[in-house]
Motif scaffolding. Structure first.
Motif, PDB file in Angstrom:
ATOM      1  N   ALA A   5      46.804  45.603  44.545  1.00  0.00           N
ATOM      2  CA  ALA A   5      45.602  45.316  45.344  1.00  0.00           C
ATOM      3  C   ALA A   5      44.412  45.041  44.436  1.00  0.00           C
ATOM      4  CB  ALA A   5      45.305  46.480  46.279  1.00  0.00           C
ATOM      5  N   PHE A   6      44.230  45.853  43.415  1.00  0.00           N
ATOM      6  CA  PHE A   6      43.126  45.621  42.489  1.00  0.00           C
ATOM      7  C   PHE A   6      43.400  44.412  41.597  1.00  0.00           C
ATOM      8  CE2 PHE A   6      42.087  50.308  42.916  1.00  0.00           C
ATOM      9  CZ  PHE A   6      40.980  50.074  43.712  1.00  0.00           C
ATOM     10  N   GLY A   7      44.629  44.226  41.187  1.00  0.00           N
ATOM     11  CA  GLY A   7      44.978  43.115  40.302  1.00  0.00           C
ATOM     12  C   GLY A   7      44.820  41.765  40.969  1.00  0.00           C
ATOM     13  N   ILE A   8      45.201  41.671  42.243  1.00  0.00           N
ATOM     14  CA  ILE A   8      45.052  40.410  42.966  1.00  0.00           C
ATOM     15  C   ILE A   8      43.576  40.073  43.103  1.00  0.00           C
ATOM     16  CG2 ILE A   8      45.302  39.366  45.253  1.00  0.00           C
ATOM     17  CD1 ILE A   8      48.018  40.750  45.424  1.00  0.00           C
ATOM     18  N   ASP A   9      42.766  41.082  43.401  1.00  0.00           N
ATOM     19  CA  ASP A   9      41.332  40.865  43.554  1.00  0.00           C
ATOM     20  C   ASP A   9      40.713  40.380  42.248  1.00  0.00           C
ATOM     21  OD1 ASP A   9      38.968  40.894  45.042  1.00  0.00           O
ATOM     22  OD2 ASP A   9      38.417  42.844  44.202  1.00  0.00           O
ATOM     23  N   ILE A  10      41.085  40.995  41.148  1.00  0.00           N
ATOM     24  CA  ILE A  10      40.546  40.610  39.840  1.00  0.00           C
ATOM     25  C   ILE A  10      41.023  39.210  39.462  1.00  0.00           C
ATOM     26  CG2 ILE A  10      40.650  41.129  37.374  1.00  0.00           C
ATOM     27  CD1 ILE A  10      40.703  44.097  38.153  1.00  0.00           C
ATOM     28  N   MET A  11      42.290  38.906  39.736  1.00  0.00           N
ATOM     29  CA  MET A  11      42.835  37.592  39.394  1.00  0.00           C
ATOM     30  C   MET A  11      42.131  36.484  40.180  1.00  0.00           C
ATOM     31  SD  MET A  11      46.709  36.134  39.788  1.00  0.00           S
ATOM     32  CE  MET A  11      46.599  36.076  41.552  1.00  0.00           C
ATOM     33  N   ILE A  12      41.909  36.726  41.471  1.00  0.00           N
ATOM     34  CA  ILE A  12      41.237  35.712  42.294  1.00  0.00           C
ATOM     35  C   ILE A  12      39.808  35.509  41.817  1.00  0.00           C
ATOM     36  CG2 ILE A  12      40.351  35.255  44.613  1.00  0.00           C
ATOM     37  CD1 ILE A  12      42.943  36.544  45.665  1.00  0.00           C
ATOM     38  N   ASP A  13      39.104  36.611  41.513  1.00  0.00           N
ATOM     39  CA  ASP A  13      37.725  36.485  41.017  1.00  0.00           C
ATOM     40  C   ASP A  13      37.677  35.700  39.713  1.00  0.00           C
ATOM     41  OD1 ASP A  13      36.737  37.859  43.161  1.00  0.00           O
ATOM     42  OD2 ASP A  13      36.540  39.776  42.106  1.00  0.00           O
ATOM     43  N   ASN A  14      38.609  35.971  38.806  1.00  0.00           N
ATOM     44  CA  ASN A  14      38.628  35.264  37.526  1.00  0.00           C
ATOM     45  C   ASN A  14      38.924  33.780  37.712  1.00  0.00           C
ATOM     46  OD1 ASN A  14      37.989  37.528  36.052  1.00  0.00           O
ATOM     47  ND2 ASN A  14      40.107  37.988  35.532  1.00  0.00           N
ATOM     48  N   ARG A  15      39.836  33.441  38.606  1.00  0.00           N
ATOM     49  CA  ARG A  15      40.160  32.029  38.830  1.00  0.00           C
ATOM     50  C   ARG A  15      38.989  31.289  39.452  1.00  0.00           C
ATOM     51  NH1 ARG A  15      46.432  31.080  40.155  1.00  0.00           N
ATOM     52  NH2 ARG A  15      47.179  32.019  38.242  1.00  0.00           N
ATOM     53  N   ILE A  16      38.283  31.952  40.373  1.00  0.00           N
ATOM     54  CA  ILE A  16      37.131  31.306  40.999  1.00  0.00           C
ATOM     55  C   ILE A  16      36.038  31.084  39.958  1.00  0.00           C
ATOM     56  CG2 ILE A  16      35.237  31.673  42.629  1.00  0.00           C
ATOM     57  CD1 ILE A  16      37.299  32.998  44.485  1.00  0.00           C
ATOM     58  N   LYS A  17      35.776  32.074  39.119  1.00  0.00           N
ATOM     59  CA  LYS A  17      34.753  31.929  38.086  1.00  0.00           C
ATOM     60  C   LYS A  17      35.145  30.839  37.091  1.00  0.00           C
ATOM     61  CE  LYS A  17      33.072  36.641  38.317  1.00  0.00           C
ATOM     62  NZ  LYS A  17      33.059  37.947  37.671  1.00  0.00           N
ATOM     63  N   LYS A  18      36.422  30.782  36.737  1.00  0.00           N
ATOM     64  CA  LYS A  18      36.888  29.769  35.795  1.00  0.00           C
ATOM     65  C   LYS A  18      36.723  28.372  36.389  1.00  0.00           C
ATOM     66  CE  LYS A  18      40.985  28.496  33.156  1.00  0.00           C
ATOM     67  NZ  LYS A  18      42.398  28.788  32.929  1.00  0.00           N
ATOM     68  N   LYS A  19      37.040  28.225  37.668  1.00  0.00           N
ATOM     69  CA  LYS A  19      36.919  26.927  38.322  1.00  0.00           C
ATOM     70  C   LYS A  19      35.452  26.515  38.446  1.00  0.00           C
ATOM     71  CE  LYS A  19      39.967  25.266  41.012  1.00  0.00           C
ATOM     72  NZ  LYS A  19      40.931  24.839  41.924  1.00  0.00           N
ATOM     73  N   GLU A  20      34.571  27.488  38.729  1.00  0.00           N
ATOM     74  CA  GLU A  20      33.147  27.174  38.842  1.00  0.00           C
ATOM     75  C   GLU A  20      32.581  26.722  37.501  1.00  0.00           C
ATOM     76  OE1 GLU A  20      31.371  30.666  40.394  1.00  0.00           O
ATOM     77  OE2 GLU A  20      31.910  30.212  42.463  1.00  0.00           O
ATOM     78  N   THR A  21      32.939  27.403  36.427  1.00  0.00           N
ATOM     79  CA  THR A  21      32.421  27.001  35.114  1.00  0.00           C
ATOM     80  C   THR A  21      33.019  25.669  34.684  1.00  0.00           C
ATOM     81  OG1 THR A  21      34.116  28.300  33.971  1.00  0.00           O
ATOM     82  CG2 THR A  21      31.978  29.350  34.347  1.00  0.00           C
ATOM     83  N   HIS A  22      34.272  25.411  35.084  1.00  0.00           N
ATOM     84  CA  HIS A  22      34.901  24.135  34.737  1.00  0.00           C
ATOM     85  C   HIS A  22      34.227  22.981  35.490  1.00  0.00           C
ATOM     86  CE1 HIS A  22      37.951  21.326  33.474  1.00  0.00           C
ATOM     87  NE2 HIS A  22      38.158  20.978  34.728  1.00  0.00           N
ATOM     88  N   ASN A  23      33.864  23.216  36.744  1.00  0.00           N
ATOM     89  CA  ASN A  23      33.236  22.161  37.543  1.00  0.00           C
ATOM     90  C   ASN A  23      31.794  21.909  37.131  1.00  0.00           C
ATOM     91  OD1 ASN A  23      35.546  21.744  38.995  1.00  0.00           O
ATOM     92  ND2 ASN A  23      34.951  23.079  40.674  1.00  0.00           N
ATOM     93  N   ASN A  24      31.138  22.870  36.521  1.00  0.00           N
ATOM     94  CA  ASN A  24      29.738  22.713  36.140  1.00  0.00           C
ATOM     95  C   ASN A  24      29.566  22.027  34.786  1.00  0.00           C
ATOM     96  OD1 ASN A  24      28.894  23.885  38.486  1.00  0.00           O
ATOM     97  ND2 ASN A  24      28.700  25.919  37.615  1.00  0.00           N
ATOM     98  N   ARG A  25      30.637  21.911  34.012  1.00  0.00           N
ATOM     99  CA  ARG A  25      30.535  21.256  32.709  1.00  0.00           C
ATOM    100  C   ARG A  25      30.487  19.748  32.875  1.00  0.00           C
ATOM    101  NH1 ARG A  25      35.349  23.446  29.236  1.00  0.00           N
ATOM    102  NH2 ARG A  25      36.328  23.198  31.239  1.00  0.00           N
TER     103      ARG A  25
END
Length: 96
Positions: free
Chosen positions: A53-73
């Protein structure tokens, strides 16, 4: 925090507390120092559930942050090689 996130965190914390409490109770109950296999199995399943439960939440947050930083470059410009004509209107050389 969203309602689904609250339930996920609440259930994970509840499973951690229940697994820990049951393992302590199993250790203290007679025969003292011996924990039943079923108590160990429940504790292991509670830890796996809470970790997922905690791992899925952390993984989703990391993927969203990674995608946001990738789209802003800004998109890097492709290098242009000298002597290469990229226009599609020219026929291949040697043929007419």
């Amino acid at each position: 925090m969203k309602n689904a996130d609250c339930w996920r965190v609440f259930s994970a914390v509840f499973m951690l507390l229940s697994g820990t409490g049951l393992s302590i109770a199993g250790f203290v109950m007679p025969p003292v120092g011996e924990i039943s296999d079923s108590v160990l199995m429940f504790t292991a399943q509670a830890l796996v559930y809470a970790g997922s439960a905690f791992g899925i939440d952390i993984m989703i947050d990391n993927r969203i942050k990674k995608k946001e930083t990738h789209n802003n470059r800004p998109t890097p410009a492709l290098p242009v090689r000298e002597g290469v004509d990229t226009s599609p209107s020219q026929p291949p050389q040697g043929e007419e």
